[in-house]
Design a protein around this motif. Structure first.
Motif, PDB file in Angstrom:
ATOM      1  N   ALA A 160       0.819  -1.208   0.000  1.00  0.00           N
ATOM      2  CA  ALA A 160       0.000   0.000   0.000  1.00  0.00           C
ATOM      3  C   ALA A 160       0.856   1.263   0.000  1.00  0.00           C
ATOM      4  CB  ALA A 160      -0.933  -0.007   1.206  1.00  0.00           C
ATOM      5  N   GLY A 161       2.170   1.086   0.074  1.00  0.00           N
ATOM      6  CA  GLY A 161       3.067   2.235   0.065  1.00  0.00           C
ATOM      7  C   GLY A 161       3.142   2.960   1.399  1.00  0.00           C
ATOM      8  N   LEU A 162       2.665   2.300   2.449  1.00  0.00           N
ATOM      9  CA  LEU A 162       2.671   2.930   3.775  1.00  0.00           C
ATOM     10  C   LEU A 162       3.975   2.707   4.519  1.00  0.00           C
ATOM     11  CD1 LEU A 162      -0.877   1.863   5.075  1.00  0.00           C
ATOM     12  CD2 LEU A 162      -0.204   4.097   4.183  1.00  0.00           C
ATOM     13  N   ALA A 163       4.700   1.663   4.137  1.00  0.00           N
ATOM     14  CA  ALA A 163       5.927   1.334   4.858  1.00  0.00           C
ATOM     15  C   ALA A 163       6.889   0.570   3.955  1.00  0.00           C
ATOM     16  CB  ALA A 163       5.594   0.492   6.089  1.00  0.00           C
ATOM     17  N   ASP A 164       8.170   0.527   4.349  1.00  0.00           N
ATOM     18  CA  ASP A 164       9.186  -0.203   3.596  1.00  0.00           C
ATOM     19  C   ASP A 164       9.315  -1.641   4.081  1.00  0.00           C
ATOM     20  OD1 ASP A 164      10.124   2.254   2.218  1.00  0.00           O
ATOM     21  OD2 ASP A 164      10.632   2.825   4.284  1.00  0.00           O
ATOM     22  N   ALA A 165       8.959  -1.849   5.341  1.00  0.00           N
ATOM     23  CA  ALA A 165       9.078  -3.170   5.948  1.00  0.00           C
ATOM     24  C   ALA A 165       7.969  -3.320   6.974  1.00  0.00           C
ATOM     25  CB  ALA A 165      10.441  -3.310   6.622  1.00  0.00           C
ATOM     26  N   ILE A 166       7.799  -4.547   7.488  1.00  0.00           N
ATOM     27  CA  ILE A 166       6.846  -4.737   8.577  1.00  0.00           C
ATOM     28  C   ILE A 166       7.530  -5.509   9.710  1.00  0.00           C
ATOM     29  CG2 ILE A 166       4.904  -4.836   6.960  1.00  0.00           C
ATOM     30  CD1 ILE A 166       4.648  -7.867   7.793  1.00  0.00           C
ATOM     31  N   CYS A 167       6.939  -5.406  10.885  1.00  0.00           N
ATOM     32  CA  CYS A 167       7.383  -6.209  12.015  1.00  0.00           C
ATOM     33  C   CYS A 167       6.105  -6.797  12.590  1.00  0.00           C
ATOM     34  CB  CYS A 167       8.087  -5.318  13.036  1.00  0.00           C
ATOM     35  SG  CYS A 167       8.496  -6.180  14.556  1.00  0.00           S
ATOM     36  N   ASP A 168       5.895  -8.112  12.350  1.00  0.00           N
ATOM     37  CA  ASP A 168       4.634  -8.716  12.778  1.00  0.00           C
ATOM     38  C   ASP A 168       4.869 -10.167  13.214  1.00  0.00           C
ATOM     39  OD1 ASP A 168       1.924  -8.689  13.330  1.00  0.00           O
ATOM     40  OD2 ASP A 168       1.296  -9.148  11.283  1.00  0.00           O
ATOM     41  N   LEU A 169       3.843 -10.747  13.797  1.00  0.00           N
ATOM     42  CA  LEU A 169       3.935 -12.124  14.249  1.00  0.00           C
ATOM     43  C   LEU A 169       3.918 -13.070  13.071  1.00  0.00           C
ATOM     44  CD1 LEU A 169       1.528 -12.333  17.286  1.00  0.00           C
ATOM     45  CD2 LEU A 169       4.003 -12.042  17.256  1.00  0.00           C
ATOM     46  N   VAL A 170       4.731 -14.093  13.167  1.00  0.00           N
ATOM     47  CA  VAL A 170       4.763 -15.134  12.151  1.00  0.00           C
ATOM     48  C   VAL A 170       4.582 -16.466  12.854  1.00  0.00           C
ATOM     49  CG1 VAL A 170       6.072 -16.172  10.276  1.00  0.00           C
ATOM     50  CG2 VAL A 170       6.432 -13.760  10.844  1.00  0.00           C
ATOM     51  N   SER A 171       3.655 -17.255  12.337  1.00  0.00           N
ATOM     52  CA  SER A 171       3.464 -18.579  12.900  1.00  0.00           C
ATOM     53  C   SER A 171       3.794 -19.606  11.820  1.00  0.00           C
ATOM     54  CB  SER A 171       2.029 -18.690  13.408  1.00  0.00           C
ATOM     55  OG  SER A 171       1.749 -19.975  13.811  1.00  0.00           O
ATOM     56  N   THR A 172       2.908 -19.799  10.868  1.00  0.00           N
ATOM     57  CA  THR A 172       3.199 -20.721   9.765  1.00  0.00           C
ATOM     58  C   THR A 172       3.973 -20.027   8.634  1.00  0.00           C
ATOM     59  OG1 THR A 172       1.146 -20.155   8.638  1.00  0.00           O
ATOM     60  CG2 THR A 172       1.070 -21.996  10.193  1.00  0.00           C
ATOM     61  N   GLY A 173       3.859 -18.717   8.547  1.00  0.00           N
ATOM     62  CA  GLY A 173       4.491 -17.976   7.463  1.00  0.00           C
ATOM     63  C   GLY A 173       3.552 -17.747   6.285  1.00  0.00           C
ATOM     64  N   ALA A 174       2.334 -18.300   6.387  1.00  0.00           N
ATOM     65  CA  ALA A 174       1.377 -18.205   5.272  1.00  0.00           C
ATOM     66  C   ALA A 174       0.986 -16.756   4.970  1.00  0.00           C
ATOM     67  CB  ALA A 174       0.135 -19.024   5.591  1.00  0.00           C
ATOM     68  N   THR A 175       0.823 -15.962   6.009  1.00  0.00           N
ATOM     69  CA  THR A 175       0.412 -14.564   5.799  1.00  0.00           C
ATOM     70  C   THR A 175       1.485 -13.782   5.039  1.00  0.00           C
ATOM     71  OG1 THR A 175      -0.897 -14.623   7.828  1.00  0.00           O
ATOM     72  CG2 THR A 175      -0.354 -12.445   6.961  1.00  0.00           C
ATOM     73  N   LEU A 176       2.742 -13.976   5.436  1.00  0.00           N
ATOM     74  CA  LEU A 176       3.834 -13.286   4.736  1.00  0.00           C
ATOM     75  C   LEU A 176       3.870 -13.712   3.277  1.00  0.00           C
ATOM     76  CD1 LEU A 176       6.877 -13.335   7.211  1.00  0.00           C
ATOM     77  CD2 LEU A 176       5.186 -11.528   6.814  1.00  0.00           C
ATOM     78  N   GLU A 177       3.819 -15.028   3.057  1.00  0.00           N
ATOM     79  CA  GLU A 177       3.914 -15.556   1.691  1.00  0.00           C
ATOM     80  C   GLU A 177       2.796 -15.018   0.814  1.00  0.00           C
ATOM     81  OE1 GLU A 177       4.318 -19.876   1.439  1.00  0.00           O
ATOM     82  OE2 GLU A 177       4.060 -19.638  -0.736  1.00  0.00           O
ATOM     83  N   ALA A 178       1.587 -14.994   1.362  1.00  0.00           N
ATOM     84  CA  ALA A 178       0.437 -14.513   0.595  1.00  0.00           C
ATOM     85  C   ALA A 178       0.552 -13.034   0.236  1.00  0.00           C
ATOM     86  CB  ALA A 178      -0.853 -14.758   1.381  1.00  0.00           C
ATOM     87  N   ASN A 179       1.432 -12.330   0.942  1.00  0.00           N
ATOM     88  CA  ASN A 179       1.552 -10.902   0.693  1.00  0.00           C
ATOM     89  C   ASN A 179       2.886 -10.507   0.077  1.00  0.00           C
ATOM     90  OD1 ASN A 179      -0.968  -9.406   1.865  1.00  0.00           O
ATOM     91  ND2 ASN A 179      -0.516 -11.087   3.267  1.00  0.00           N
ATOM     92  N   GLY A 180       3.586 -11.495  -0.472  1.00  0.00           N
ATOM     93  CA  GLY A 180       4.843 -11.215  -1.174  1.00  0.00           C
ATOM     94  C   GLY A 180       5.943 -10.681  -0.283  1.00  0.00           C
ATOM     95  N   LEU A 181       5.942 -11.130   0.980  1.00  0.00           N
ATOM     96  CA  LEU A 181       6.965 -10.661   1.919  1.00  0.00           C
ATOM     97  C   LEU A 181       7.865 -11.811   2.344  1.00  0.00           C
ATOM     98  CD1 LEU A 181       4.561  -8.537   4.148  1.00  0.00           C
ATOM     99  CD2 LEU A 181       6.191  -7.628   2.482  1.00  0.00           C
ATOM    100  N   LYS A 182       9.100 -11.493   2.746  1.00  0.00           N
ATOM    101  CA  LYS A 182      10.009 -12.518   3.266  1.00  0.00           C
ATOM    102  C   LYS A 182      10.501 -12.118   4.645  1.00  0.00           C
ATOM    103  CE  LYS A 182      14.020 -10.611   0.831  1.00  0.00           C
ATOM    104  NZ  LYS A 182      14.942 -10.749  -0.288  1.00  0.00           N
ATOM    105  N   GLU A 183      10.600 -13.131   5.515  1.00  0.00           N
ATOM    106  CA  GLU A 183      11.046 -12.928   6.887  1.00  0.00           C
ATOM    107  C   GLU A 183      12.561 -12.770   6.884  1.00  0.00           C
ATOM    108  OE1 GLU A 183      10.029 -16.296   9.236  1.00  0.00           O
ATOM    109  OE2 GLU A 183      10.411 -15.292  11.147  1.00  0.00           O
TER     110      GLU A 183
END
Ligand code: PRP
Ligand code: ZN
Ligand code: MG
Length: 224
Positions: A160-183
């Motif tokens: 959305a152009g609101l940030a360059d990175a995120i800091c969030d909870l990761v459990s399975t990693g599915a949320t990151l993957e679905a959003n084109g992000l890497k831990e």
């Protein structure tokens, strides 16, 4: 009026809900959680279960609105850090470490961006619901960053152009993957804990806790 029924808060829906419910069940509590009610009465013991947002649980326990709560250490630690920064105490007691709810608080960046250690995020905008834990990590690294506070949907912030990175909870990693992000960096590891309100409870409530704790203990040992 002070109730004689022990009040326990659990997450209504999310990573801890199923396991919290299973914990109560294996402790012998008969609960009907099918309805969309905020409070569920335990049929065979003087206990009420409150189902709320996980982020609200530390406050409810701290204020004594509920007697016990099941919450991730991440949320607990965050509230403690924020309160400490404001010079406010946080006296919630941890009764028991639970054997579920494992997750990590991590930094993540878009898949196509290169990462060369925390320094590559210096001065960048980072979206998070955990500004306290994030700041502690960057302070330890001697780096600065711009905090973008979001209560939810943190994972969409870079797109959305609101940030360059995120800091969030990761459990399975599915949320990151679905959003084109890497831990790229784990900054905190967490499990669920059972916490108690700071003030002593009346004898009736304490007696229930004294009955519940050995059951939880026994169950966790059996699972080891
Ligand atoms: C966390 C986090 C992600 C999800 C990650 O939310 O915000 O949405 O879990 O899990 P995954 O790696 O298995 O996809 P949480 O359960 O804490 O709920 P909340 O955001 O509503 O507080
Ligand atoms: Zn939450
Ligand atoms: Mg979430």
């Amino acid at each position: 009026m002070e109730t004689q029924r022990l009040r326990i808060a659990m997450q209504k829906s999310g990573r801890l809900s199923q396991d919290s419910q299973a914990l109560f069940k294996s402790c012998g509590l008969k609960i009907n959680l099918r309805e969309q009610r905020l409070i569920a009465h335990v049929e065979n013991m003087p206990i009420d279960i409150l189902r709320v947002r996980d982020d609200d649980i530390p406050g409810l326990v701290m204020e004594g609105v509920v007697d016990l709560g099941i919450i991730g250490e991440n949320v607990l630690e965050e509230v403690q850090l924020i309160r400490a920064a404001q010079g406010q105490p946080f006296a919630v007691k941890t009764l028991k470490q639970l054997d579920f709810g494992g997750c990590r608080l991590s930094l993540a960046i878009p898949d196509d961006v290169e990462y060369q250690g925390p320094a590559s995020l210096a001065g960048k905008r980072i979206a998070t619901s955990y500004p306290g834990l994030l700041k502690r990590f960057f302070d330890e690294q001697g780096l600065s960053f711009k905090s973008v506070m979001l209560g939810g949907s943190v994972e969409v912030a870079p797109r959305a152009g609101l940030a360059d990175a995120i800091c969030d909870l990761v459990s399975t990693g599915a949320t990151l993957e679905a959003n084109g992000l890497k831990e790229v960096e784990v900054i905190y590891r967490s499990k669920a804990v059972l916490v108690q309100a700071p003030n002593p409870l009346n004898d009736a409530k304490q007696a229930i806790i004294d009955k519940l704790l050995p059951r939880i203990q026994g169950m966790q040992q059996a699972r080891e």
